[in-house]
Design an enzyme around this catalytic site. Structure first.
Site, PDB file in Angstrom:
ATOM      1  N   LEU A 247     104.482  76.683  38.199  1.00  0.00           N
ATOM      2  CA  LEU A 247     104.578  75.710  39.002  1.00  0.00           C
ATOM      3  C   LEU A 247     106.005  75.821  39.672  1.00  0.00           C
ATOM      4  CD1 LEU A 247     102.959  73.337  40.196  1.00  0.00           C
ATOM      5  CD2 LEU A 247     104.100  71.814  38.445  1.00  0.00           C
ATOM      6  N   ASP A 248     106.322  76.004  40.730  1.00  0.00           N
ATOM      7  CA  ASP A 248     107.677  76.308  41.441  1.00  0.00           C
ATOM      8  C   ASP A 248     108.749  75.298  41.072  1.00  0.00           C
ATOM      9  OD1 ASP A 248     106.379  78.472  42.693  1.00  0.00           O
ATOM     10  OD2 ASP A 248     106.297  77.351  44.446  1.00  0.00           O
ATOM     11  N   ILE A 249     109.892  75.694  40.906  1.00  0.00           N
ATOM     12  CA  ILE A 249     111.155  74.811  40.586  1.00  0.00           C
ATOM     13  C   ILE A 249     110.939  73.376  41.505  1.00  0.00           C
ATOM     14  CG2 ILE A 249     112.769  76.052  42.019  1.00  0.00           C
ATOM     15  CD1 ILE A 249     114.738  75.543  39.932  1.00  0.00           C
ATOM     16  N   ASP A 250     110.636  74.011  42.823  1.00  0.00           N
ATOM     17  CA  ASP A 250     110.674  72.727  43.884  1.00  0.00           C
ATOM     18  C   ASP A 250     109.452  71.918  43.818  1.00  0.00           C
ATOM     19  OD1 ASP A 250     113.116  73.424  44.756  1.00  0.00           O
ATOM     20  OD2 ASP A 250     112.199  74.752  46.114  1.00  0.00           O
ATOM     21  N   SER A 251     108.378  72.256  42.863  1.00  0.00           N
ATOM     22  CA  SER A 251     107.083  71.575  42.790  1.00  0.00           C
ATOM     23  C   SER A 251     107.290  70.733  41.439  1.00  0.00           C
ATOM     24  CB  SER A 251     105.750  72.754  42.761  1.00  0.00           C
ATOM     25  OG  SER A 251     106.163  73.374  43.876  1.00  0.00           O
TER      26      SER A 251
END
Length: 371
Positions: A247-251
């Site tokens: 899960l992306d850092i921005d998600s």
């Protein structure tokens, strides 16, 4: 009638009186044949002195001559191993010493069988680096498995010689005293799975670029108060705990951390087809036929993507359901159709929903929950 002639003694001067050997005189008893002959006198045998008998008993066993050289061998009697010849047991006579003392042989490369059933304790090595690890000693003593031992150690449930050991890999003496806390039986090792609501600013796996991994949020104060399992936190859950998916850092949204390899294969295996659902806020203007392409028809890095389910949730939010997880897949898909992602939240993995779990908090996966 027959005539019996009696021998008369010769006269003096007769030639017959001159004999070369004297005549042996016979006793009157032997001469009288009417009486049985006398029995010979018993032979007197002198008894062996006690001192000589003792010295003879202490004499070492005789050595056999070498079969090949014809010389006395240097080793005591050894049994024959020939298949055609019967085994010849050594003489078990007190005069030659006991069989065990006389014929026992030892070899450095042959193990000696113990008569008792108790295991032989190894001698503790002098080099600390050569000493066994605490978890291995616990497993060898039958206290638990090595994995359980690691869990008990990090939870502070193991005492060695009166001192609590909490460091994995600690080496101890093999004869050290080990005491296990009663709490260890209540938390026998099991494969746990954590459901975490990851906030923005945390990476899924290892720390990178100064950002902390999401696992640091798994601590007692962050456990959801409405956790349906009602399990309490213990530090043993960190052993082998790894994220099953990215899960992306921005998600933000649902992130699964598990010790169970079976769950990991279901979620991120090469043949995985588990659905993952996202709510995506976007900006921009969707290109012509853009929605059809999002559902099926786009390629990333020269590889065509699997069919997806994409629809509008509201005027600025899309709903994505994917069966694969390429790196930054949703963001790159939106860019190909003229959209920019400004927010992304994962709300479901398989049959597990994020539900009311607050951001930054976690709970255990219940036994009746399946992906």
């Amino acid at each position: 009638m027959s005539t019996i002639k009696l021998n008369k003694p010769p006269a003096d001067g007769d030639e017959t009186s001159k004999r070369s050997k004297p005549v042996r005189r016979i006793s009157s008893t032997l001469r009288d044949r009417t009486q049985p002959p006398p029995k010979p006198a018993p032979k007197v045998v002198e008894k062996e002195p006690a001192a000589a008998k003792k010295a003879y008993a202490e004499k070492p066993a005789r050595q056999e001559r070498s079969r090949h050289e014809g010389k006395p061998g240097d080793k005591p009697y050894a049994r024959k191993d020939s298949r055609n010849e019967p085994r010849r047991e050594p003489r078990n006579d007190s005069r030659y010493g006991s069989q065990q003392d006389t014929h026992k042989e030892y070899s450095a490369d042959r193990s000696v069988r113990r008569d008792d059933a108790s295991p032989r304790r190894p001698i503790a090595p002098t080099d600390p680096d050569a000493q066994p690890r605490l978890s291995k000693v616990m497993a060898d003593r039958g206290l638990c498995s090595r994995r359980e031992a690691d869990d008990w150690i990090v939870n502070g449930w193991v005492k060695v010689n009166g001192e609590i050991i909490e460091t994995l890999g600690t080496r101890i003496d093999v004869d050290a005293e080990i005491i296990i806390s009663t709490y260890a039986k209540e938390y026998q090792a099991e494969n746990v799975t954590i459901l975490l609501h990851k906030p923005v600013g945390y990476v899924s796996g290892q720390a990178e670029d100064g950002y902390e991994p999401a696992v640091v949020l798994v601590k007692p104060e962050n456990q959801w108060s409405e956790d349906p399992t009602q399990k309490t936190f213990h530090r043993g859950i960190f052993h082998g705990l790894a994220p099953a998916g990215r899960l992306d850092i921005d998600s933000t949204g649902l992130l699964v951390l598990t010790q169970d390899g079976r769950i990991a294969r279901v979620l991120i295996g090469d043949d995985s087809s588990t659905e993952k659902e996202y709510l995506v806020r976007v900006e921009g203007e969707l290109s012509a036929n853009g929605m059809a392409k999002l559902n099926h028809g786009l390629s990333l890095d020269g590889v065509q993507l699997k069919p997806a389910k994409v629809s509008w949730q509201n005027e600025d939010q899309l709903r994505f359901v994917l069966r694969e997880g390429r790196k930054r897949q949703i963001r790159r898909m939106c860019e190909l159709v003229g959209l920019k992602v400004v927010g992304l939240k994962r709300i479901r993995i398989g049959r597990i929903n994020l539900g009311k779990l607050p951001a930054g908090q976690w709970r255990y996966l219940a036994a009746n929950e399946k992906f």
